[in-house]
Scaffold this active site. Structure first.
Site, PDB file in Angstrom:
ATOM      1  CG  ASP A 198      -9.278   2.103  -0.167  1.00 45.05           C
ATOM      2  OD1 ASP A 198      -8.805   0.970  -0.381  1.00 45.05           O
ATOM      3  OD2 ASP A 198      -8.625   3.024   0.362  1.00 45.05           O
ATOM      4  CG  ASP A 225      -2.240   0.703   0.992  1.00 40.16           C
ATOM      5  OD1 ASP A 225      -2.327   1.484   0.026  1.00 40.16           O
ATOM      6  OD2 ASP A 225      -3.188   0.488   1.768  1.00 40.16           O
TER       7      ASP A 225
END
Length: 693
Positions: free
Chosen positions: A513, A450
């Site tokens: 997301d 990430d």
């Protein structure tokens, strides 16, 4: 041979299976574009027309359709390359120096050699052709053979000439949680600029261009190109006063200067490009097939369970094992431990940079959880954010000079974290050794990498925007050589790293997301136009969704997520018996159709209904599957007609339906007449499998 050269007048013709691309060298030594479109005949037919100025305010350099325009002289148009030599000269004058051709098993490459007519500064234009995919890969390699450094202020990888005006340009816009929002705008006078300046994000625009002449999925001309670069890119689309449309893409010149020392060379990121005479579908299929065969790691992607939405930072071995047991019961094949397992990581405030297992959360070490996961016959994955550090972390306290910063400024924080200057050799070495140790010490099969904030305050060097992402590529490439079975997922605060630069280095994309199943239909549709389905991670998560607040039936959520590489992100410990049984059935169904979904051809089907149905088909050899979604019924509650594509006209296909059992129809019937389907209510969906008899 896909490359033909007329040596009498220095004209080059590049042919793929269905398309042609041509350019030549004129009497002024300019490399002039001649043609891009449907396949044409012999190279001898191509001519270089004589150029004349419109007026003294429209010099010949301005009108010339140059393959690779450089800055200098009577050029006021967009240029691909601008450089400053040690004596202060800020223009280039190139001359043609010949060409080479190389051949591989399924590709050929033409390299055209250019050189400045005064300085020993070389420019090689590369055209790599993949004939069976109707694709070409273009780039430029520059080399400084002078005795002094040369500063490169702008470098775009290629320029494309499209011989039409009033084209439609499409790309995506967005932000966190709303990535991949497709837009289409008419190209007129003025310039369209798409770019990224954040260093690690493509939330806003994506590094590709699509230009069409009022095309549909199956009809019309489409020109397209995808830049193989993550991070700071720029692209310019311009309709010129002279009856054509230009496109350039490459490194973003914003705050970027490359310095080439004597003897140094620089290879610009390549652009994978092509032409379709049969609409967007052909573009998609060519790019998908190329990605499958030349970029992606072979093999099907596992069904994963990710623990983030169930536990967030409240991670401990006991609860993670319970989640793993439930995930295995549902049919998951990979368990991914997300954020919160390391350092003093109890929130976003601390922990990043301190990559040791938190003993309070894992008193028996990480091995206890991994052994439990492996004992359930699942693979094990883990989340990391290597490029970042929290101010409170031990790593930052020990090495405050390891972040991007200015000595005279307060360092920027975003999400309570700094960005490590990974272009420093000592920082790069630390990250590689940390990750290598993690993969060596523990039996890890999957890394979710990430990056949750943009880069800023990069310091005096103005090449770090490019070097940063190249360092990420390099670390992962080295790790995969030593740990070849580990899969890497590219995640950047959601879908911030979706491009052909990172694909192949990483194996999966985290698409967004935003896991709302309705929003994902739009996101996934846009994604599918350029990028392969296998790399598209899609999750089933809890309702109400944390972003949209929507309540969507579990079946619709599964069907939406089954359109990519399936993942589950719910708090499955709260599942009812009915939800557990439904999940088991859906995951089992997905495993049956997974080869079709991940490795088949993908079709965005036409919806003729006034109601907003989303219709998609996947086809692999003699087997297929299609999905229909109706997020909301309109007044009238109309059905739709699903007309499949890609079938054999005279073959018989067996469709497995839940309402009517098995149905036999010809390919011609399914493609031309189609199936009449009516879904009722809101968030209705269906999936039907079929195969050729």
């Amino acid at each position: 041979m896909s490359i033909a050269v007329n040596t009498k007048n220095d004209v080059f013709l590049i042919n793929t299976k269905s398309t042609s691309y041509a350019f030549g060298v004129d009497d002024l030594g300019l490399i002039r574009h001649l043609y891009w479109g449907k396949k044409i005949g012999a190279v001898e037919e191509l001519e270089l027309p004589q150029l004349t100025e419109v007026s003294t305010n429209d010099p010949v350099f301005e009108i010339t359709r140059e393959e690779f325009p450089v800055y200098g002289g009577l050029r006021y148009k967009e240029h691909c390359l601008k450089a400053t030599f040690a004596d202060g000269t800020r223009e280039l004058v190139y001359q043609y120096c010949g060409y080479d051709v190389e051949e591989g098993d399924d590709w050929e490459e033409l390299v055209v050699h250019l050189k400045d007519n005064h300085y020993e500064f070389l420019m090689d234009l590369h055209y790599k052709i993949y004939p069976e995919y109707d694709l070409m890969e273009r780039k430029v390699v520059i080399q400084n053979q002078t005795a002094d450094p040369v500063q490169v202020e702008k470098l775009h990888s290629a320029q494309f000439h499209i011989p039409y005006e009033d084209l439609n340009f499409s790309n995506v816009h967005g932000h966190w949680g709303a990535e991949q929002q497709r837009f289409v705008q008419k190209v007129s006078y003025g310039k369209i600029v798409i770019e990224n300046r954040r260093g690690i994000s493509t939330h806003n625009h994506n590094p590709y261009f699509v230009l069409d002449r009022n095309a549909t999925e199956t009809e019309g001309e489409v020109y397209f190109g995808a830049l193989r670069l993550s991070g700071n890119f720029s692209g310019v689309v311009e309709q010129t006063p002279y009856g054509e449309t230009l496109v350039q893409m490459g490194l973003n010149p914003h705050d970027c200067v490359l310095e080439l020392a004597p003897g140094d060379s620089f290879e610009a990121p390549s652009i994978l490009c092509g032409y379709s005479a049969h609409g967007f579908e052909t573009m998609t299929h060519n790019l998908h097939r190329f990605a499958q065969d030349h970029i992606l790691r072979p093999g099907l992607r596992p069904v994963l369970y990710n623990s983030w939405e169930a536990t967030e930072f409240h991670v401990n071995s006991r609860d993670q094992i319970k989640l793993a047991q439930k995930a295995a019961e549902l049919g998951a094949e990979l368990f991914v431990l997300d954020d919160g397992w390391f350092g003093e990581r109890h929130s976003i405030q601390n922990g990043l940079g301190d990559w040791y297992v938190n003993e309070g959360k894992f008193p028996n070490g990480l091995e206890e959880l991994i052994d439990a996961v492996k004992g359930l016959n699942m693979k094990f994955g883990i989340w990391v954010e290597p490029e970042m550090v929290n101010p409170k972390a031990q790593l930052y306290q020990q090495h405050p000079d390891w972040i991007y910063h200015y000595e005279t400024r307060v360092s920027d924080t975003s999400r309570v974290q700094y960005v490590l200057n990974i272009t420093k050799p000592e920082v790069r070495a630390f990250l590689y050794e940390m990750l290598d140790d993690l993969l060596t010490r523990y039996e890890i099969d999957y890394i979710k990498w990430d990056a949750n904030r943009p880069i800023s305050q990069t310091g005096p060097q103005r090449d770090v925007w490019y070097k940063h992402i190249q360092t990420v590529y390099g670390i992962v490439t080295e790790l995969k050589k030593k740990h070849p079975d580990v899969l890497f997922e590219a995640c950047a605060s959601g879908g911030g790293r979706i491009d052909y630069g990172i694909l192949g280095v990483f194996d999966d994309f985290w698409t967004s997301d935003n896991t709302d199943a309705y929003d994902r239909l739009y996101i996934q549709d846009s994604y599918s136009r350029i990028y392969p389905i296998k790399a598209m991670r899609a999750w089933v998560t809890d309702c109400p969704n944390f972003l949209s607040g929507r309540m969507i039936p579990l079946t619709f959520r599964y069907h939406s997520a089954m359109m990519g590489s399936l993942g589950i992100g719910c708090n499955i410990l709260k599942f009812s018996t009915e939800e557990t049984e439904l999940s088991q059935r859906m995951i089992a169904q997905y495993k049956e159709i997974r080869p079709i979904i991940q490795e088949g051809e993908f079709y965005r089907l036409e919806n003729p209904s006034a109601d907003r149905y989303f219709l998609y088909e996947y086809l692999r050899e003699d087997r297929g599957v299609f999905f229909a979604f109706l997020p909301q019924s309109k007044v009238g509650h109309r059905g739709t007609t699903i007309r499949l594509r890609g079938l054999e006209e005279n073959a018989t296909y067996i469709l497995h339906t839940s309402s009517k059992g098995e149905i036999a129809k010809s390919g011609g019937y399914l493609m031309h007449h189609g199936l009449e389907v009516k879904l009722n209510g809101d968030y209705a969906s269906l999936m039907i499998r079929f195969e050729k008899q």
